[in-house]
Design a protein around this motif. Structure first.
Motif, PDB file in Angstrom:
ATOM      1  N   MET A  87       2.510  -1.628  -6.681  1.00 47.04           N
ATOM      2  CA  MET A  87       2.598  -1.377  -5.302  1.00 47.04           C
ATOM      3  C   MET A  87       4.027  -1.266  -5.630  1.00 47.04           C
ATOM      4  O   MET A  87       4.954   0.322  -5.267  1.00 47.04           O
ATOM      5  CB  MET A  87       2.434  -2.298  -4.420  1.00 47.04           C
ATOM      6  CG  MET A  87       1.309  -2.376  -3.742  1.00 47.04           C
ATOM      7  SD  MET A  87       1.563  -4.304  -2.457  1.00 47.04           S
ATOM      8  CE  MET A  87      -0.763  -4.650  -2.719  1.00 47.04           C
ATOM      9  N   VAL A  88       4.308  -2.475  -6.544  1.00 46.03           N
ATOM     10  CA  VAL A  88       5.921  -2.863  -6.767  1.00 46.03           C
ATOM     11  C   VAL A  88       6.398  -1.284  -7.485  1.00 46.03           C
ATOM     12  O   VAL A  88       7.850  -1.275  -7.927  1.00 46.03           O
ATOM     13  CB  VAL A  88       6.854  -3.114  -6.906  1.00 46.03           C
ATOM     14  CG1 VAL A  88       6.656  -4.426  -5.923  1.00 46.03           C
ATOM     15  CG2 VAL A  88       5.944  -3.681  -7.897  1.00 46.03           C
ATOM     16  N   ARG A  89       5.967  -0.738  -8.666  1.00 48.72           N
ATOM     17  CA  ARG A  89       5.862   0.675  -9.565  1.00 48.72           C
ATOM     18  C   ARG A  89       5.483   1.617  -9.354  1.00 48.72           C
ATOM     19  O   ARG A  89       4.877   2.831  -9.381  1.00 48.72           O
ATOM     20  CB  ARG A  89       4.993   0.020 -10.641  1.00 48.72           C
ATOM     21  CG  ARG A  89       5.580  -0.405 -11.632  1.00 48.72           C
ATOM     22  CD  ARG A  89       4.922  -1.397 -12.051  1.00 48.72           C
ATOM     23  NE  ARG A  89       5.717  -2.634 -13.353  1.00 48.72           N
ATOM     24  CZ  ARG A  89       6.067  -3.811 -12.445  1.00 48.72           C
ATOM     25  NH1 ARG A  89       5.483  -4.484 -11.049  1.00 48.72           N
ATOM     26  NH2 ARG A  89       6.669  -5.329 -12.956  1.00 48.72           N
ATOM     27  N   ASP A  90       5.725   1.958  -7.704  1.00 49.96           N
ATOM     28  CA  ASP A  90       4.839   2.926  -6.734  1.00 49.96           C
ATOM     29  C   ASP A  90       3.113   3.511  -7.357  1.00 49.96           C
ATOM     30  O   ASP A  90       3.105   5.204  -6.901  1.00 49.96           O
ATOM     31  CB  ASP A  90       6.137   4.248  -6.725  1.00 49.96           C
ATOM     32  CG  ASP A  90       6.800   3.665  -5.908  1.00 49.96           C
ATOM     33  OD1 ASP A  90       6.985   2.750  -5.524  1.00 49.96           O
ATOM     34  OD2 ASP A  90       7.903   4.560  -6.550  1.00 49.96           O
ATOM     35  N   ARG A  91       2.460   3.016  -8.020  1.00 46.06           N
ATOM     36  CA  ARG A  91       1.760   3.441  -8.501  1.00 46.06           C
ATOM     37  C   ARG A  91       0.312   3.137  -7.010  1.00 46.06           C
ATOM     38  O   ARG A  91      -0.776   2.104  -6.818  1.00 46.06           O
ATOM     39  CB  ARG A  91       1.156   3.028  -9.187  1.00 46.06           C
ATOM     40  CG  ARG A  91       2.131   2.974 -10.555  1.00 46.06           C
ATOM     41  CD  ARG A  91       1.967   2.338 -12.040  1.00 46.06           C
ATOM     42  NE  ARG A  91       0.162   2.393 -12.369  1.00 46.06           N
ATOM     43  CZ  ARG A  91       0.394   1.552 -13.376  1.00 46.06           C
ATOM     44  NH1 ARG A  91       0.924   0.994 -14.186  1.00 46.06           N
ATOM     45  NH2 ARG A  91      -1.041   1.382 -13.651  1.00 46.06           N
ATOM     46  N   PHE A  92       0.316   3.306  -5.760  1.00 41.20           N
ATOM     47  CA  PHE A  92       0.089   3.310  -4.401  1.00 41.20           C
ATOM     48  C   PHE A  92      -1.798   3.836  -4.414  1.00 41.20           C
ATOM     49  O   PHE A  92      -2.077   2.916  -4.375  1.00 41.20           O
ATOM     50  CB  PHE A  92       0.906   4.455  -3.592  1.00 41.20           C
ATOM     51  CG  PHE A  92       1.869   3.883  -2.877  1.00 41.20           C
ATOM     52  CD1 PHE A  92       2.253   2.441  -3.633  1.00 41.20           C
ATOM     53  CD2 PHE A  92       3.028   5.240  -3.239  1.00 41.20           C
ATOM     54  CE1 PHE A  92       3.895   2.344  -3.374  1.00 41.20           C
ATOM     55  CE2 PHE A  92       4.275   4.930  -3.276  1.00 41.20           C
ATOM     56  CZ  PHE A  92       4.961   3.399  -3.559  1.00 41.20           C
ATOM     57  N   GLU A  93      -2.045   4.968  -4.945  1.00 41.99           N
ATOM     58  CA  GLU A  93      -3.480   5.088  -5.638  1.00 41.99           C
ATOM     59  C   GLU A  93      -4.503   4.329  -6.315  1.00 41.99           C
ATOM     60  O   GLU A  93      -5.479   3.929  -5.466  1.00 41.99           O
ATOM     61  CB  GLU A  93      -3.666   6.826  -6.019  1.00 41.99           C
ATOM     62  CG  GLU A  93      -3.246   7.627  -4.529  1.00 41.99           C
ATOM     63  CD  GLU A  93      -1.492   8.044  -5.223  1.00 41.99           C
ATOM     64  OE1 GLU A  93      -0.844   7.227  -6.590  1.00 41.99           O
ATOM     65  OE2 GLU A  93      -1.010   8.506  -4.403  1.00 41.99           O
ATOM     66  N   GLU A  94      -3.498   3.356  -7.159  1.00 36.47           N
ATOM     67  CA  GLU A  94      -4.591   2.648  -7.968  1.00 36.47           C
ATOM     68  C   GLU A  94      -4.410   1.621  -6.785  1.00 36.47           C
ATOM     69  O   GLU A  94      -5.852   0.326  -6.851  1.00 36.47           O
ATOM     70  CB  GLU A  94      -3.672   2.438  -9.378  1.00 36.47           C
ATOM     71  CG  GLU A  94      -4.189   3.620  -9.848  1.00 36.47           C
ATOM     72  CD  GLU A  94      -3.020   3.079 -11.221  1.00 36.47           C
ATOM     73  OE1 GLU A  94      -3.556   2.523 -12.148  1.00 36.47           O
ATOM     74  OE2 GLU A  94      -2.365   4.051 -11.118  1.00 36.47           O
ATOM     75  N   ASN A 119       4.135  -1.909   3.075  1.00 40.15           N
ATOM     76  CA  ASN A 119       5.843  -1.897   3.131  1.00 40.15           C
ATOM     77  C   ASN A 119       5.560  -0.886   1.834  1.00 40.15           C
ATOM     78  O   ASN A 119       6.549  -0.693   2.326  1.00 40.15           O
ATOM     79  CB  ASN A 119       5.753  -3.651   3.236  1.00 40.15           C
ATOM     80  CG  ASN A 119       5.400  -4.320   4.028  1.00 40.15           C
ATOM     81  OD1 ASN A 119       5.737  -3.589   5.611  1.00 40.15           O
ATOM     82  ND2 ASN A 119       5.872  -5.827   4.334  1.00 40.15           N
ATOM     83  N   ALA A 120       5.032  -1.549   1.013  1.00 39.91           N
ATOM     84  CA  ALA A 120       6.166  -0.205  -0.478  1.00 39.91           C
ATOM     85  C   ALA A 120       5.648   0.733  -0.349  1.00 39.91           C
ATOM     86  O   ALA A 120       6.808   1.705  -0.233  1.00 39.91           O
ATOM     87  CB  ALA A 120       4.782  -0.437  -1.175  1.00 39.91           C
ATOM     88  N   ARG A 121       5.019   1.277   0.680  1.00 42.26           N
ATOM     89  CA  ARG A 121       5.046   2.754   1.009  1.00 42.26           C
ATOM     90  C   ARG A 121       6.219   3.063   2.088  1.00 42.26           C
ATOM     91  O   ARG A 121       6.430   4.317   1.620  1.00 42.26           O
ATOM     92  CB  ARG A 121       3.932   3.487   2.113  1.00 42.26           C
ATOM     93  CG  ARG A 121       2.010   4.048   0.532  1.00 42.26           C
ATOM     94  CD  ARG A 121       1.220   3.770   1.316  1.00 42.26           C
ATOM     95  NE  ARG A 121      -0.176   4.498   0.503  1.00 42.26           N
ATOM     96  CZ  ARG A 121      -0.486   3.865   0.504  1.00 42.26           C
ATOM     97  NH1 ARG A 121      -1.254   3.707   1.231  1.00 42.26           N
ATOM     98  NH2 ARG A 121      -1.907   4.856  -0.675  1.00 42.26           N
ATOM     99  N   LEU A 122       6.359   2.118   3.302  1.00 41.14           N
ATOM    100  CA  LEU A 122       7.387   2.531   3.853  1.00 41.14           C
ATOM    101  C   LEU A 122       8.544   2.324   2.677  1.00 41.14           C
ATOM    102  O   LEU A 122       9.478   3.672   3.244  1.00 41.14           O
ATOM    103  CB  LEU A 122       7.639   1.640   5.091  1.00 41.14           C
ATOM    104  CG  LEU A 122       8.380   2.276   6.643  1.00 41.14           C
ATOM    105  CD1 LEU A 122       8.364   2.949   7.121  1.00 41.14           C
ATOM    106  CD2 LEU A 122       8.725   1.134   7.020  1.00 41.14           C
ATOM    107  N   ARG A 123       9.154   2.042   2.258  1.00 36.68           N
ATOM    108  CA  ARG A 123      10.085   1.426   1.715  1.00 36.68           C
ATOM    109  C   ARG A 123      10.274   2.992   0.427  1.00 36.68           C
ATOM    110  O   ARG A 123      12.076   3.458   0.345  1.00 36.68           O
ATOM    111  CB  ARG A 123       9.996   0.416   0.757  1.00 36.68           C
ATOM    112  CG  ARG A 123      10.667  -0.644   0.864  1.00 36.68           C
ATOM    113  CD  ARG A 123      11.137  -2.387  -0.122  1.00 36.68           C
ATOM    114  NE  ARG A 123       9.517  -2.479  -0.524  1.00 36.68           N
ATOM    115  CZ  ARG A 123       8.504  -3.183  -0.475  1.00 36.68           C
ATOM    116  NH1 ARG A 123       8.859  -4.311   0.703  1.00 36.68           N
ATOM    117  NH2 ARG A 123       8.252  -3.260  -1.265  1.00 36.68           N
TER     118      ARG A 123
END
Length: 205
Positions: A87-94, A119-123
């Motif tokens: 998440m914190v590395r913007d690898r949202f699909e994985e 939260n990660a996506r909103l940031r």
């Protein structure tokens, strides 16, 4: 005159010896069985302790930024740590794949994972808005809202998820373009067989 020995006590003594010989092997077998059970329990505890230590090392490594693979059969806490790393590395699909596979339960890990991913996506959406990339931010805001709703479905008592969902909804009101649905392209005009010049085409005389 000496009395003749009484054979009755001797016979009784012999009977008690036979009884002791008979109980001895049964008692030893029971002790061996208990010992085997104790050793098995000890081995199981040792194995569980080793697995827990391994999982803790992997979680610490992921928290420290190491890209460590995690098996799908691993405990939920370890899979959550792997999803958070993504998440914190913007690898949202994985991360979404791992989060969706977390089992819902009383520990609330699945709900917490959905909340963290939202939260990660909103940031990331806020960063895109600051850069003026409204269209890209809009997709992330919509997914973040879905994540908060999913988190609340799994854990209705997550007040932070309710608050952040309200923040995402306010963001949509502040930036109406985020929720804009792309308009459908107008249908293509039919190809004209004749020109737009006035009059009718003339044939041969």
């Amino acid at each position: 005159m000496t009395d003749a020995p009484n054979p009755a006590p001797a016979a009784a003594h012999a009977g008690s010896l036979r009884a002791m010989r008979w109980r001895g092997p049964l008692l030893s077998g029971a002790l061996w069985g208990l010992l085997a059970l104790a050793l098995g329990a000890c081995a199981a505890c040792t194995g569980g302790l080793l697995l827990a230590m391994r999982d803790n090392r992997l979680i610490a490594g992921l928290s420290g930024g190491r890209d460590l693979p995690v098996d799908e059969t691993a405990v939920a806490e370890l899979r959550f740590a792997r999803a958070h790393f993504l998440m914190v590395r913007d690898r949202f699909e994985e991360a979404q794949i791992m989060v969706d596979r977390l089992p819902p339960g009383r520990n609330g890990i699945a709900a917490a994972a959905q909340y963290d991913l939202a939260n990660a996506r909103l940031r990331a959406a806020l960063s895109l808005l600051e850069a003026g990339r409204i269209d890209a931010a809009g997709a992330l805001v919509r997914l973040a809202k879905d994540g908060y709703r999913h988190s609340l479905a799994l854990g209705p008592g997550l007040w932070d998820a309710k608050y952040n969902l309200d923040v995402a909804m306010r963001l949509v009101r502040d930036f109406p373009q985020i929720d804009r649905v792309p308009e459908e392209e107008p249908p293509e005009l039919p190809v004209r067989l004749w020109s737009d010049l006035p009059g009718l085409p003339r044939g041969l005389p």
